[in-house]
Structure formats: structure tokens, C-alpha cells
Scaffold this motif. Structure first.
Motif, PDB file in Angstrom:
ATOM      1  N   GLY A  58      54.824  42.029  31.372  1.00  9.19           N
ATOM      2  CA  GLY A  58      53.473  42.425  30.975  1.00  9.19           C
ATOM      3  C   GLY A  58      52.492  42.385  32.134  1.00  9.19           C
ATOM      4  N   GLY A  59      53.002  42.558  33.355  1.00 13.11           N
ATOM      5  CA  GLY A  59      52.113  42.637  34.520  1.00 13.11           C
ATOM      6  C   GLY A  59      51.609  41.301  35.026  1.00 13.11           C
ATOM      7  N   VAL A  60      52.441  40.255  34.967  1.00 11.63           N
ATOM      8  CA  VAL A  60      51.952  38.929  35.360  1.00 11.63           C
ATOM      9  C   VAL A  60      51.604  38.847  36.847  1.00 11.63           C
ATOM     10  N   HIS A  61      52.359  39.543  37.703  1.00 16.11           N
ATOM     11  CA  HIS A  61      52.045  39.528  39.130  1.00 16.11           C
ATOM     12  C   HIS A  61      50.973  40.555  39.485  1.00 16.11           C
ATOM     13  N   ILE A  62      50.795  41.551  38.634  1.00 14.78           N
ATOM     14  CA  ILE A  62      49.816  42.606  38.908  1.00 14.78           C
ATOM     15  C   ILE A  62      48.412  42.150  38.511  1.00 14.78           C
ATOM     16  N   ASN A  63      48.239  41.786  37.239  1.00 13.00           N
ATOM     17  CA  ASN A  63      46.907  41.467  36.720  1.00 13.00           C
ATOM     18  C   ASN A  63      46.385  40.108  37.150  1.00 13.00           C
ATOM     19  N   SER A  64      47.224  39.324  37.814  1.00 16.13           N
ATOM     20  CA  SER A  64      46.743  38.053  38.367  1.00 16.13           C
ATOM     21  C   SER A  64      45.671  38.283  39.426  1.00 16.13           C
ATOM     22  N   GLY A  65      45.570  39.509  39.915  1.00 16.92           N
ATOM     23  CA  GLY A  65      44.524  39.828  40.885  1.00 16.92           C
ATOM     24  C   GLY A  65      43.125  39.596  40.343  1.00 16.92           C
ATOM     25  N   ILE A  66      42.949  39.747  39.037  1.00 16.76           N
ATOM     26  CA  ILE A  66      41.610  39.594  38.434  1.00 16.76           C
ATOM     27  C   ILE A  66      41.148  38.135  38.475  1.00 16.76           C
ATOM     28  N   PRO A  67      41.905  37.175  37.919  1.00 13.99           N
ATOM     29  CA  PRO A  67      41.473  35.778  38.068  1.00 13.99           C
ATOM     30  C   PRO A  67      41.523  35.282  39.511  1.00 13.99           C
ATOM     31  N   ASN A  68      42.405  35.843  40.334  1.00 15.98           N
ATOM     32  CA  ASN A  68      42.413  35.485  41.758  1.00 15.98           C
ATOM     33  C   ASN A  68      41.076  35.818  42.401  1.00 15.98           C
ATOM     34  N   LYS A  69      40.584  37.020  42.128  1.00 19.36           N
ATOM     35  CA  LYS A  69      39.306  37.448  42.701  1.00 19.36           C
ATOM     36  C   LYS A  69      38.175  36.553  42.193  1.00 19.36           C
ATOM     37  N   ALA A  70      38.231  36.163  40.923  1.00 22.87           N
ATOM     38  CA  ALA A  70      37.202  35.286  40.371  1.00 22.87           C
ATOM     39  C   ALA A  70      37.166  33.956  41.126  1.00 22.87           C
ATOM     40  N   PHE A  71      38.343  33.376  41.387  1.00 22.48           N
ATOM     41  CA  PHE A  71      38.363  32.102  42.124  1.00 22.48           C
ATOM     42  C   PHE A  71      37.806  32.282  43.525  1.00 22.48           C
ATOM     43  N   TYR A  72      38.214  33.332  44.202  1.00 20.02           N
ATOM     44  CA  TYR A  72      37.703  33.591  45.547  1.00 20.02           C
ATOM     45  C   TYR A  72      36.179  33.676  45.534  1.00 20.02           C
ATOM     46  N   LEU A  73      35.630  34.396  44.575  1.00 20.99           N
ATOM     47  CA  LEU A  73      34.176  34.553  44.493  1.00 20.99           C
ATOM     48  C   LEU A  73      33.477  33.213  44.285  1.00 20.99           C
ATOM     49  N   VAL A  74      34.054  32.360  43.444  1.00 18.46           N
ATOM     50  CA  VAL A  74      33.471  31.030  43.235  1.00 18.46           C
ATOM     51  C   VAL A  74      33.524  30.228  44.527  1.00 18.46           C
ATOM     52  N   ALA A  75      34.676  30.236  45.178  1.00 17.08           N
ATOM     53  CA  ALA A  75      34.861  29.432  46.386  1.00 17.08           C
ATOM     54  C   ALA A  75      33.876  29.809  47.484  1.00 17.08           C
ATOM     55  N   VAL A  76      33.696  31.108  47.727  1.00 16.77           N
ATOM     56  CA  VAL A  76      32.806  31.519  48.814  1.00 16.77           C
ATOM     57  C   VAL A  76      31.337  31.362  48.418  1.00 16.77           C
ATOM     58  N   ALA A  77      31.042  31.471  47.126  1.00 13.24           N
ATOM     59  CA  ALA A  77      29.661  31.295  46.683  1.00 13.24           C
ATOM     60  C   ALA A  77      29.233  29.838  46.815  1.00 13.24           C
ATOM     61  N   VAL A  78      30.133  28.932  46.475  1.00  9.65           N
ATOM     62  CA  VAL A  78      29.837  27.509  46.582  1.00  9.65           C
ATOM     63  C   VAL A  78      29.872  27.063  48.036  1.00  9.65           C
ATOM     64  N   GLY A  79      30.816  27.608  48.803  1.00 11.08           N
ATOM     65  CA  GLY A  79      30.926  27.298  50.214  1.00 11.08           C
ATOM     66  C   GLY A  79      31.664  26.000  50.481  1.00 11.08           C
ATOM     67  N   GLY A  80      31.805  25.678  51.756  1.00  7.91           N
ATOM     68  CA  GLY A  80      32.517  24.467  52.136  1.00  7.91           C
ATOM     69  C   GLY A  80      34.015  24.622  51.947  1.00  7.91           C
ATOM     70  N   ASN A  81      34.695  23.517  51.738  1.00  7.57           N
ATOM     71  CA  ASN A  81      36.125  23.538  51.509  1.00  7.57           C
ATOM     72  C   ASN A  81      36.424  23.921  50.067  1.00  7.57           C
ATOM     73  N   ALA A  82      37.257  24.923  49.881  1.00  9.50           N
ATOM     74  CA  ALA A  82      37.481  25.466  48.542  1.00  9.50           C
ATOM     75  C   ALA A  82      38.113  24.458  47.601  1.00  9.50           C
TER      76      ALA A  82
END
Length: 345
Positions: A263-287
Motif C-alpha cells: 500500500g505504498g509504505v516506502h512511497i507515502n512515508s515521504g509525507i510524514p518525513n517532510k513534516a518532521f523535517y519542517l518541525v526540526a528546521v523550524a525549531v532549530g538546534g539539534n533535531a
């Protein structure tokens, strides 16, 4: 290694590359079936947590085996905890990668190994012949040597080691079903903590990290072969005549509905991956300090069910951010905005 990437190689590669890819797909089929059925079993009867004896000090215990290019596990012991480096790159990288993953979870999240009860960490290297993958089989890590034309040995990528070991953490804590959105969350959790293992080892802040998964695996890296996945920009990790084009979406409007890849587990994981990246860079510092802590607390949340959707997971990360930092905090706002930016909330 996602199956769609191997399928592209089986279609577009040289005769030798096609053979490698087909052999790996064949070997992986039974493993992926096992992971899916194991997740179903754990969801219906979650594994009981193992109690640690009072007064017991956490101790890292690693053992690396070699399969001698066969498919028998675990194989022969080649390096035990505390032993000197062997000079075999695969053995020593596996040993170091197990230690780096243990260190992140223990030192930053106070987690004593995969099961939080001091589980010894085992890894087998030199698995199969020209095997283009690595996996967690429910009790240990397994690494192939790669085909050496497209991919190097799979111990070469620290984030891949962290990724696979995190499958064990997710299996124990949340038993996320390996299908559809819950399966994509399962894969995303592994990418998140796999990337954090690498960042922690290298001492990188969120803005210094490359946010790539598997960038060290390519025998001939280049602009068309950056990595297996990009958390910063899903869909841009590769675009190559042999590998095809990275199919990961970064937004729910591009969510891929498919029966392939569980059901696209490796494909659609890009969506929550991007969400985590956005949180990490918005907060800054060590992720790992704040964004990673929010995701880790969400993984431990009893409200995270095996069949969780992206939306349900997103709301739980919001609850974790509010609990840890307060509603209206910078961290809470960053989480809310990230999930909105990827179209989940």
C-alpha cells in the motif's frame, strides 16, 4: 531498499544488474510478508514489556556475525562486544552502527536498547551473494554486500542501520501495521530516527544535516543518484535511467494509492518525513533535542494505535508538543504548521 526501486533496476539495468535486483526481490518477498504478518499478530496481542531487574546497569552488548555469503542466520561470530576492530569494513561498520544507534536512544531518550530492557544487539554481515539490502528480522540486523556496480555494502550507511533498528523499537512500542498509512508511518519513524542517529554521531544541527537516507550506498553517486530518499525534498532523491525517478510525494494532494509496496509504505512515508523535517528546521538546534523528543513521546503514547492514520498521528504529535512545551509554544506552532504544510491537517 524499497521494492519499486529494485523493480526499476530489474527493468532498466544491465543483465547482471537485473539479475541482482530479481534475486534481492525474491529474497525480500518472504521477509516483507513476515514483517506484515508479524505486525498483525502484535497488533492483536501486543508484546509484553520486559521488566528490568532493579539495580541493573544498562550495558551495550553487540555481536557481529558473518553469513559467509550464504543465507543462514546468524552465522559465525566475528566480533563481540569490546573486541578490537577486525579490518573487515562490513563487520566494523555494523559494530559501530549498532553502538551509534544505542547511544542515541540511551543518552538522549533514556531508552535501554531496542526493547528498553537491554536487548543484546546482533548483526549478520555478508548475507547472501550480491544482496542489495539490509533488514531487521525481528531479532537482529542483516546486511548484504551490495552488487558493487550500483550499490556498495549496506553497512556503509549509518542512517540505514539506525533505520532498520528503529523498526524494532516501533514494533515493540506501537506495532504499527505494515500496510497503507500506518505502514508509511512505520517507515517514516525509521527514517526519522535513522537520520537522527547519523546527525547525533556527526554532531550536526538540523540546518547542517543533509536529511538524506542511504546517501552512502551508491557505488557511483552523482547528481542523478543522491540517496534512496530525501526527507527535506521527497521525490528528489534520484532521477536516473537505471533507477527510475523517486516517486515519493511531499504533500497529501500527491498521495499515491497503490496495492504495491504494502500500500505504498516506502512511497507515502515521504509525507510524514517532510513534516518532521519542517518541525526540526523550524525549531532549530539539534533535531533530536526537541523535534525528536516530540516524535519519540508520540511513539510511546498509548493512544497511538496499530492502524493509525497520518491525521491521527499528526494530532498526537501536537498533543506531545503541547505536553512537553505548552500550547502556543514555538514547538507547538511548528508542529501544527508542518502538518498543515504537507496537507495532513
Amino acid at each position: 531498499m524499497p521494492p519499486y526501486l529494485l523493480a526499476a533496476i530489474a527493468k532498466n539495468g544491465t543483465a547482471a544488474q537485473r539479475a541482482f535486483a530479481i534475486d534481492t526481490l525474491s529474497a525480500d518477498f518472504s521477509f516483507r510478508t513476515f514483517r506484515a504478518t508479524s505486525a498483525i499478530a502484535l497488533a492483536s496481542a501486543p508484546r509484553a514489556r520486559i521488566a528490568v531487574m532493579p539495580g541493573t546497569e544498562p550495558v551495550l552488548k553487540r555481536t557481529v556475525y558473518t553469513a559467509k555469503n550464504k543465507q543462514t542466520l546468524p552465522g559465525d561470530v566475528v566480533r563481540a562486544e569490546g573486541a578490537a576492530a577486525t579490518g573487515d569494513a562490513a563487520v566494523d561498520e555494523a559494530y559501530d552502527g549498532l553502538g551509534a544507534t544505542y547511544d542515541l536512544f540511551f543518552k538522549e531518550f533514556n531508552r535501554n536498547s531496542i526493547d528498553d530492557a537491554g536487548l543484546p544487539l546482533h548483526a549478520t554481515v555478508h548475507y547472501g551473494k550480491d544482496y542489495d539490502n539490509a533488514f531487521w528480522n525481528g531479532s537482529q540486523m542483516v546486511f548484504g554486500d551490495g552488487d558493487q556496480t550500483l550499490f556498495k555494502r549496506f553497512t556503509a550507511s549509518l542512517d540505514v542501520i539506525g533505520h532498520e533498528l528503529t523498526h524494532g523499537v516501533t514494533e515493540i512500542e506501537a506495532a504499527l501495521a505494515y500496510q497503507g498509512q500506518s505502514g508509511a508511518l512505520n517507515e517514516s519513524m525509521s527514517d526519522v530516527f535513522g537520520s537522527l542517529v547519523k546527525q547525533y554521531k556527526l554532531g550536526q544541527s538540523a540546518d547542517q544535516a543533509d536529511w538524506l537516507i542511504g546517501a552512502d550506498l551508491f557505488a557511483e553517486p552523482g547528481p542523478t543518484r543522491l540517496a534512496l530518499r530525501s526527507m527535506k525534498a521527497p521525490g528528489t532523491a534520484y532521477d536516473d535511467p537505471v533507477l527510475g525517478k523517486d516517486p515519493q510525494p511531499a504533500h497529501m494532494k500527491d498521495y499515491v494509492h497503490t496495492v504495491e509496496d504494502n500500500g505504498g509504505v516506502h512511497i507515502n512515508s515521504g509525507i510524514p518525513n517532510k513534516a518532521f523535517y519542517l518541525v526540526a528546521v523550524a525549531v532549530g538546534g539539534n533535531a533530536w533535542d526537541e523535534a525528536g523528543r516530540i516524535w519519540y513521546e508520540t511513539l510511546l503514547d498509548a493512544r497511538l494505535k496499530p492502524n493509525a492514520t497520518f491525521e491521527q498521528f499528526a494530532k498526537l504529535t501536537q498533543a506531545s508538543a503541547d505536553k512537553l512545551h505548552g500550547a502556543g509554544s514555538t514547538q507547538s506552532k511548528a508542529v501544527a504548521k508542518a502538518w498543515q504544510d504537507v496537507g495532513v491537517l
